[in-house]
Structure formats: structure tokens, C-alpha cells
Scaffold this active site. Structure first.
Site, PDB file in Angstrom:
ATOM      1  N   SER A 147      26.587  31.102   6.431  1.00 31.45           N
ATOM      2  CA  SER A 147      26.218  30.033   7.371  1.00 31.45           C
ATOM      3  C   SER A 147      27.270  29.917   8.474  1.00 31.45           C
ATOM      4  O   SER A 147      28.384  30.448   8.337  1.00 31.45           O
ATOM      5  CB  SER A 147      26.154  28.714   6.587  1.00 31.45           C
ATOM      6  OG  SER A 147      26.154  27.597   7.435  1.00 31.45           O
ATOM      7  N   TYR A 160      28.006  21.465   1.520  1.00 33.90           N
ATOM      8  CA  TYR A 160      27.400  22.709   2.029  1.00 33.90           C
ATOM      9  C   TYR A 160      28.476  23.605   2.636  1.00 33.90           C
ATOM     10  O   TYR A 160      28.528  24.809   2.375  1.00 33.90           O
ATOM     11  CB  TYR A 160      26.351  22.328   3.074  1.00 33.90           C
ATOM     12  CG  TYR A 160      25.514  23.472   3.609  1.00 33.90           C
ATOM     13  CD1 TYR A 160      24.441  23.973   2.879  1.00 33.90           C
ATOM     14  CD2 TYR A 160      25.770  24.033   4.864  1.00 33.90           C
ATOM     15  CE1 TYR A 160      23.655  25.005   3.377  1.00 33.90           C
ATOM     16  CE2 TYR A 160      24.989  25.058   5.364  1.00 33.90           C
ATOM     17  CZ  TYR A 160      23.931  25.531   4.623  1.00 33.90           C
ATOM     18  OH  TYR A 160      23.150  26.566   5.122  1.00 33.90           O
TER      19      TYR A 160
HETATM   20  P1  NAP Z   1      14.458  26.787   3.204  1.00 30.77           P
HETATM   21  O1  NAP Z   1      13.430  26.987   4.243  1.00 30.77           O
HETATM   22  O2  NAP Z   1      14.743  25.413   2.724  1.00 30.77           O
HETATM   23  O3  NAP Z   1      14.184  27.749   1.936  1.00 30.77           O
HETATM   24  C1  NAP Z   1      15.052  27.723   0.854  1.00 30.77           C
HETATM   25  C2  NAP Z   1      14.516  28.551  -0.272  1.00 30.77           C
HETATM   26  O4  NAP Z   1      15.418  28.434  -1.396  1.00 30.77           O
HETATM   27  C3  NAP Z   1      13.158  28.096  -0.756  1.00 30.77           C
HETATM   28  O5  NAP Z   1      12.325  29.213  -1.012  1.00 30.77           O
HETATM   29  C4  NAP Z   1      13.470  27.368  -2.064  1.00 30.77           C
HETATM   30  O6  NAP Z   1      12.434  27.461  -3.000  1.00 30.77           O
HETATM   31  C5  NAP Z   1      14.676  28.160  -2.554  1.00 30.77           C
HETATM   32  N1  NAP Z   1      15.467  27.422  -3.530  1.00 30.77           N
HETATM   33  C6  NAP Z   1      16.195  26.298  -3.343  1.00 30.77           C
HETATM   34  N2  NAP Z   1      16.775  25.922  -4.484  1.00 30.77           N
HETATM   35  C7  NAP Z   1      16.436  26.845  -5.414  1.00 30.77           C
HETATM   36  C8  NAP Z   1      16.729  27.019  -6.786  1.00 30.77           C
HETATM   37  N3  NAP Z   1      17.522  26.164  -7.447  1.00 30.77           N
HETATM   38  N4  NAP Z   1      16.208  28.100  -7.433  1.00 30.77           N
HETATM   39  C9  NAP Z   1      15.405  28.966  -6.792  1.00 30.77           C
HETATM   40  N5  NAP Z   1      15.092  28.853  -5.485  1.00 30.77           N
HETATM   41  C10 NAP Z   1      15.598  27.796  -4.819  1.00 30.77           C
HETATM   42  O7  NAP Z   1      15.831  27.347   3.722  1.00 30.77           O
HETATM   43  P2  NAP Z   1      16.149  28.450   4.828  1.00 30.77           P
HETATM   44  O8  NAP Z   1      16.472  27.729   6.072  1.00 30.77           O
HETATM   45  O9  NAP Z   1      15.137  29.541   4.816  1.00 30.77           O
HETATM   46  O10 NAP Z   1      17.529  28.945   4.216  1.00 30.77           O
HETATM   47  C11 NAP Z   1      17.671  30.116   3.418  1.00 30.77           C
HETATM   48  C12 NAP Z   1      19.152  30.361   3.237  1.00 30.77           C
HETATM   49  O11 NAP Z   1      19.771  30.495   4.510  1.00 30.77           O
HETATM   50  C13 NAP Z   1      19.887  29.207   2.547  1.00 30.77           C
HETATM   51  O12 NAP Z   1      20.905  29.717   1.743  1.00 30.77           O
HETATM   52  C14 NAP Z   1      20.477  28.436   3.716  1.00 30.77           C
HETATM   53  O13 NAP Z   1      21.576  27.675   3.362  1.00 30.77           O
HETATM   54  C15 NAP Z   1      20.823  29.558   4.647  1.00 30.77           C
HETATM   55  N6  NAP Z   1      20.970  29.195   6.056  1.00 30.77           N
HETATM   56  C16 NAP Z   1      19.994  28.568   6.745  1.00 30.77           C
HETATM   57  C17 NAP Z   1      20.161  28.309   8.102  1.00 30.77           C
HETATM   58  C18 NAP Z   1      19.138  27.618   8.958  1.00 30.77           C
HETATM   59  O14 NAP Z   1      19.457  27.264  10.098  1.00 30.77           O
HETATM   60  N7  NAP Z   1      17.919  27.432   8.501  1.00 30.77           N
HETATM   61  C19 NAP Z   1      21.325  28.694   8.722  1.00 30.77           C
HETATM   62  C20 NAP Z   1      22.326  29.328   7.974  1.00 30.77           C
HETATM   63  C21 NAP Z   1      22.135  29.577   6.641  1.00 30.77           C
HETATM   64  P3  NAP Z   1      11.737  26.135  -3.641  1.00 30.77           P
HETATM   65  O15 NAP Z   1      10.688  25.738  -2.678  1.00 30.77           O
HETATM   66  O16 NAP Z   1      11.214  26.586  -4.933  1.00 30.77           O
HETATM   67  O17 NAP Z   1      12.816  25.083  -3.804  1.00 30.77           O
HETATM   68  C1  GCO Z   2      23.325  21.427   9.494  1.00 28.57           C
HETATM   69  C2  GCO Z   2      22.490  22.640   9.247  1.00 28.57           C
HETATM   70  C3  GCO Z   2      23.272  23.841   8.905  1.00 28.57           C
HETATM   71  C4  GCO Z   2      22.522  25.074   8.925  1.00 28.57           C
HETATM   72  C5  GCO Z   2      23.138  26.370   8.901  1.00 28.57           C
HETATM   73  C6  GCO Z   2      23.994  26.681  10.065  1.00 28.57           C
HETATM   74  O1  GCO Z   2      22.932  20.357   9.050  1.00 28.57           O
HETATM   75  O2  GCO Z   2      24.343  21.572  10.194  1.00 28.57           O
HETATM   76  O3  GCO Z   2      21.461  22.463   8.366  1.00 28.57           O
HETATM   77  O4  GCO Z   2      24.396  23.702   8.239  1.00 28.57           O
HETATM   78  O5  GCO Z   2      21.269  25.052   8.447  1.00 28.57           O
HETATM   79  O6  GCO Z   2      23.628  26.748   7.672  1.00 28.57           O
HETATM   80  O7  GCO Z   2      24.397  27.996  10.037  1.00 28.57           O
END
Ligand code: NAP
Ligand code: GCO
Length: 267
Positions: A147, A160
Site C-alpha cells: 500500500s 492498516y
Molecule cells: P476489496 O475490494 O475490499 O476486496 C478485498 C478482498 O479481500 C475481498 O475479496 C474480501 O472477500 C477479501 N477478504 C477480506 N478479508 C478476508 C478474510 N479474512 N479471508 C479471506 N478473504 C478476505 O479491497 P481491494 O481494494 O480490492 O484491496 C485488495 C488489496 O489491496 C487489500 O490488501 C488492500 O489493502 C490493498 N490495497 C488497496 C488499495 C485501494 O486503493 N483499493 C490500495 C492499496 C492497497 P470477502 O468479501 O469474502 O470479505
Molecule cells: C485510506 C485508503 C488507503 C488505501 C491504500 C492506499 O483510507 O487511506 O483506504 O489506505 O486504500 O492502501 O495505497
């Protein structure tokens, strides 16, 4: 001659890939020729919704399972099941993640711990369950989804940021410990991606105006916009393929330039 980016013949397990970033990475892996996609979710409804989404995208070589990544026994049992039903696991993407946006002094210990468990302890649990087989074959790819918060802090996301900062170092340590087995462990550090996790930060205000965080992020990003989950596909294919065999312990930030930028000066 095969492309160095080809994933032909490989099985890839992406945790939490029913939607969002995990699903986008799965689609890119399929385009790169992967043999099978394996994904798990925390509950049945999410898994079935995911299977439907894969079907709609015309993806048939997919195996969906219900398994909470924080449940060590369930993860071990799932690895056995995958071996029996699909085969070896060549590529692991630790993608499942959660966030809780609560000021740290108001956050309950259990809430803090839950984020640490899903975002940091689970990648240890899942990687540990998959590593022995990769060590035996002397080949494997692990990609941890980190992240911006692996590098930066901001209000309300203490747990986080602690977890994702830890995940960056877990990535480097897996590289250090298992590199000699020809296992590469790298991270992807997404910027701000439009997924359900960030939907509350993009919600329109009652008067129809943009959420202040939405405008803030666009101003902080040289690209001037939120990124789409699909934009993580190419970097993930690179880190899953032979093209990156000499890249290990690296965090590839895919952030539209956020970490390079001081931000737009106010008008
Ligand atoms: P999301 O849309 O909320 O999807 C998260 C996924 O994780 C869902 O499929 C969820 O499935 C699964 N999950 C959560 N808790 C779980 C558990 N205990 N066991 C199994 N599955 C679980 O999130 P996303 O934005 O795609 O994020 C994916 C990854 O990228 C995360 O690690 C997040 O922190 C990271 N990330 C996101 C962003 C952003 O801007 N979106 C930026 C940087 C990093 P369920 O529906 O079954 O809970
Ligand atoms: C926030 C965001 C994030 C991101 C991501 C950034 O509240 O600042 O949810 O932390 O989703 O991981 O890279």
C-alpha cells in the site's frame, strides 16, 4: 519462443479475488495464459458472487473456495484441497485485506488486532502453508499487496499502516530467507484504486459535490485521478512471470506517481 511474461501452465492462487484488485489481477493472469486461477473469500456469498463475475468475464479455469485467511487450520486444509483438486501452486498473491478508518486513540485493541491479523498475519499464514511445496520444486512466486501506507501515514489508518509497513518487511524477509530456493517474493504498492474498499472515500456529499478526500487524492496524484484495478494487472503479470526472476524483495509502487510528488500547490 515463449514470452518471458507468459504464465502458461502455471496455477495462481489469489486470496480475496472475488472482486476489486484481486479480481483484476486474476483477469490479467488469464490474459497471460495461466492454467488455473484459484481464489478464496471469507464467506460463501462473496465466493458465489465472485464465481458469477468470472463466468461473466468468460473465465472458466477458475476454482473458488471459502476460507478465512486468518484461520491457520482452514488455510492448511485448503492448501491440501487445492493440491488434490487443482494441482501445485506456482504463484501466490496475498491480496485479501481490510481497513478500519478510526482515530487511533478511539480504536479498540480488538479492532487494531483484526486489521493486523488479516493484512499482516494472514500473508505469513498463507505463505508458510505454500512455501514447503515451492521449496521442494525450487521455484515459486509470491506477491504481497502492500500500500501507500507501507511508506506513508495519515489520520485514522494506524492499524492498516502498521500492517502494510510490516508486510513490506515480511516481503523482504521472505526474499532473504527463501531466495536460495529460487523463490521470488515481491510486493505491489497500489496507489489509490477505485474499489469497494475505497468507495467511502469517493462518495458524493449530500449537496452533490465531490468528497473532500476524492479531490485531495486527485491533487496528490500526478496522474490527477484515481487508478483502476485493471492498471495493476501488468505489474502483477511481470512479478508472477519469468520476466522478474532476478527481481526479489522489491516493492513495485503502482501509484500514478504519488510517492514522487510533493503535491499540487493550492490556487
Ligand atoms: P476489496 O475490494 O475490499 O476486496 C478485498 C478482498 O479481500 C475481498 O475479496 C474480501 O472477500 C477479501 N477478504 C477480506 N478479508 C478476508 C478474510 N479474512 N479471508 C479471506 N478473504 C478476505 O479491497 P481491494 O481494494 O480490492 O484491496 C485488495 C488489496 O489491496 C487489500 O490488501 C488492500 O489493502 C490493498 N490495497 C488497496 C488499495 C485501494 O486503493 N483499493 C490500495 C492499496 C492497497 P470477502 O468479501 O469474502 O470479505
Ligand atoms: C485510506 C485508503 C488507503 C488505501 C491504500 C492506499 O483510507 O487511506 O483506504 O489506505 O486504500 O492502501 O495505497
Amino acid at each position: 519462443m515463449a514470452s518471458p511474461f507468459s504464465l502458461e501452465g502455471k496455477n495462481a492462487w489469489i486470496t480475496g479475488a472475488a472482486y476489486g484488485i484481486g479480481f483484476a489481477i486474476a483477469k490479467a493472469f488469464v490474459q497471460a495464459g495461466v492454467a488455473s486461477i484459484i481464489f478464496n473469500t471469507s464467506n460463501e456469498a462473496s465466493m458465489l458472487k465472485g464465481l458469477e463475475a468470472y463466468k461473466e468475464a468468460g473465465i472458466t479455469n477458475v476454482h473458488g473456495y471459502v476460507c478465512d485467511v486468518t484461520d491457520e487450520a482452514a488455510v492448511k486444509a485448503l492448501v491440501e484441497k487445492i493440491h488434490a483438486e487443482v494441482g501445485r501452486i506456482d504463484i501466490l498473491v496475498n491480496n485479501a485485506g481490510i481497513i478500519k478508518r478510526i482515530p487511533m486513540h478511539e480504536m479498540k485493541r480488538e479492532e487494531f488486532q483484526q486489521v493486523i491479523d488479516v493484512d499482516l498475519v494472514a500473508p505469513y499464514i498463507v505463505s508458510s502453508a505454500v512455501l514447503p511445496e515451492m521449496m521442494e520444486r525450487r521455484e515459486g512466486k509470491i506477491i504481497n499487496i502492500c500500500s501507500m501506507m507501507s511508506e506513508l501515514g495519515r489520520e485514522t489508518v494506524s492499524a492498516y499502516a502498521a500492517a502494510k509497513g510490516g508486510l513490506k518487511m515480511l516481503t523482504r524477509n521472505i526474499c532473504s530467507e527463501y531466495g536460495e530456493y529460487n523463490i521470488q517474493c515481491n510486493g505491489i504498492g497500489p496507489g489509490y484504486i477505485a474499489t469497494p474498499q475505497t468507495a467511502p472515500l469517493r462518495e458524493k456529499q449530500p449537496d452533490g459535490s465531490r468528497h473532500p478526500f476524492d479531490s485531495f487524492i486527485c491533487a496528490k496524484t500526478p496522474a490527477g485521478r484515481w487508478l483502476e484495478p485493471e492498471e495493476l494487472g501488468g505489474p502483477a503479470v511481470f512479478l508472477a512471470s519469468h520476466a522478474s526472476d532476478a527481481v526479489n524483495g522489491h516493492i513495485l509502487y503502482v501509484d500514478g506517481g504519488i510517492l514522487a510528488y510533493i503535491g499540487k500547490q493550492p490556487k
